[in-house]
Design a protein around this motif. Sequence first.
Motif, PDB file in Angstrom:
ATOM      1  N   LEU A   7      36.538  46.911  44.329  1.00 22.59           N
ATOM      2  CA  LEU A   7      37.945  46.528  44.383  1.00 22.59           C
ATOM      3  C   LEU A   7      38.862  47.499  43.654  1.00 22.59           C
ATOM      4  CD1 LEU A   7      37.362  42.718  43.900  1.00 22.59           C
ATOM      5  CD2 LEU A   7      38.407  43.770  45.916  1.00 22.59           C
ATOM      6  N   ILE A   8      38.280  48.359  42.822  1.00 27.42           N
ATOM      7  CA  ILE A   8      39.089  49.345  42.115  1.00 27.42           C
ATOM      8  C   ILE A   8      39.132  50.682  42.859  1.00 27.42           C
ATOM      9  CG2 ILE A   8      37.316  50.403  40.642  1.00 27.42           C
ATOM     10  CD1 ILE A   8      39.229  50.301  38.341  1.00 27.42           C
TER      11      ILE A   8
ATOM     12  N   PHE B 299      38.817  38.651  38.210  1.00 32.16           N
ATOM     13  CA  PHE B 299      38.931  38.495  39.662  1.00 32.16           C
ATOM     14  C   PHE B 299      38.564  37.067  40.079  1.00 32.16           C
ATOM     15  CE2 PHE B 299      38.940  43.108  39.614  1.00 32.16           C
ATOM     16  CZ  PHE B 299      39.819  43.410  40.648  1.00 32.16           C
TER      17      PHE B 299
ATOM     18  N   LEU C 188      43.821  47.154  38.134  1.00 24.93           N
ATOM     19  CA  LEU C 188      43.036  45.950  38.403  1.00 24.93           C
ATOM     20  C   LEU C 188      43.944  44.789  38.795  1.00 24.93           C
ATOM     21  CD1 LEU C 188      40.535  46.199  35.426  1.00 24.93           C
ATOM     22  CD2 LEU C 188      39.910  46.342  37.834  1.00 24.93           C
TER      23      LEU C 188
ATOM     24  N   ASP D 275      46.823  44.886  40.259  1.00 26.49           N
ATOM     25  CA  ASP D 275      47.365  45.054  41.610  1.00 26.49           C
ATOM     26  C   ASP D 275      46.373  44.594  42.674  1.00 26.49           C
ATOM     27  OD1 ASP D 275      49.769  45.975  40.663  1.00 26.49           O
ATOM     28  OD2 ASP D 275      49.326  48.098  40.980  1.00 26.49           O
ATOM     29  N   SER D 276      45.078  44.869  42.444  1.00 26.10           N
ATOM     30  CA  SER D 276      44.068  44.380  43.384  1.00 26.10           C
ATOM     31  C   SER D 276      43.948  42.862  43.313  1.00 26.10           C
ATOM     32  CB  SER D 276      42.708  45.027  43.092  1.00 26.10           C
ATOM     33  OG  SER D 276      42.695  46.383  43.457  1.00 26.10           O
ATOM     34  N   GLN D 277      43.965  42.320  42.105  1.00 29.38           N
ATOM     35  CA  GLN D 277      43.856  40.868  41.927  1.00 29.38           C
ATOM     36  C   GLN D 277      45.046  40.143  42.544  1.00 29.38           C
ATOM     37  OE1 GLN D 277      43.127  39.570  37.907  1.00 29.38           O
ATOM     38  NE2 GLN D 277      41.583  41.141  37.578  1.00 29.38           N
TER      39      GLN D 277
ATOM     40  N   PRO E 133      40.486  51.767  45.629  1.00 22.91           N
ATOM     41  CA  PRO E 133      41.759  52.307  46.139  1.00 22.91           C
ATOM     42  C   PRO E 133      42.616  52.988  45.073  1.00 22.91           C
ATOM     43  CG  PRO E 133      41.391  50.079  46.954  1.00 22.91           C
ATOM     44  CD  PRO E 133      40.375  50.323  45.893  1.00 22.91           C
ATOM     45  N   HIS E 134      42.267  52.796  43.798  1.00 27.32           N
ATOM     46  CA  HIS E 134      43.113  53.304  42.721  1.00 27.32           C
ATOM     47  C   HIS E 134      42.550  54.578  42.065  1.00 27.32           C
ATOM     48  CE1 HIS E 134      45.322  49.611  43.180  1.00 27.32           C
ATOM     49  NE2 HIS E 134      44.234  48.899  42.948  1.00 27.32           N
TER      50      HIS E 134
END
Length: 303
Positions: free
Chosen positions: A218-219, A128, A240, A242-244, A221-222
């Motif tokens: 940050l993870i 990240f 990961l 997709d968030s990054q 939502p998945h």
Amino acid sequence: MKLSLASLALLVASASAFTTTSPAGRVSTSLNILAGTQSASERVANVMAGRPEENEAIDSLVKQNFPGAISNKEMETKVASILEGKGFTPANTLLCTSLCCDELARNLEDDLNKVYGHNFNLGGLSGFPFAGNTGFGAMSAHVPDDGFCLLVHGPHVGISKDGVIGKVERSGIALVDNCCGSAIAASNYLKGITDGGAKITTKLQQFSDFQQGAVQELILPHGKRLNEADDRMKELPYALYDSQDVLVRDIIESGKGGIKQGLALLGGIQINTGPDTDDYFHPLRFDYYDGDGNLVGSLLSKL
């Protein structure tokens, strides 16, 4: 207002941190933008000259589990060639990376260092971009005048020679170790929430483990996506990423005024194998921005 001697000393030390003079005998730590007559493609060829031949069993194993993945050798060769067509050279390009702290994430970074010189590092745990807008702004100021930036980012995942995803052999260690440890810890944290077994903690955003706390947030939502995945460890790096991807593109958008001649954004999944075989990369984004910060288009189909 009275200041203690300790406070005055701290102020003096803080001010001196911004002076431009270097202590006698100290070696400069300025970024090493490579000069010379060799092209990036020639440098990549030199880097790869001493590498072992492709291991067909590992190649098949990686591509079976990660369709779309290509070897680092193939990826680096194509990236150098494509970017040469845009004007990127070792002498005018600053390499910027946002990759995990794990030493295995250095394999790709080290290769690219030998092509473009020392990198500016935006990344932390799981890849990240923890340096954020401030880091990107500083990096942009370091790009050579009329030069370019190559920004490479993404999480990483291991695959053992037996095909176990989330594990990898490491040099000098008998244990087949977790990879990526930060990602797996975040996944376990998330599973504890979705399964209802998470314990209440008073240590949210604890500074001594701030980055891991952020990865876990940050993870979030998945959660459903990972719970429903056929193979949680295989899906984890893509979640990961997709968030990054959202974060990195937001940082570029915020700082696009600092882009000079152009910027190439290469994002994807690093796939680490054992010490005697090549690593792989699954490219998921390869975008080019012009000097005005406008997204010109995708180069992904060329990889």
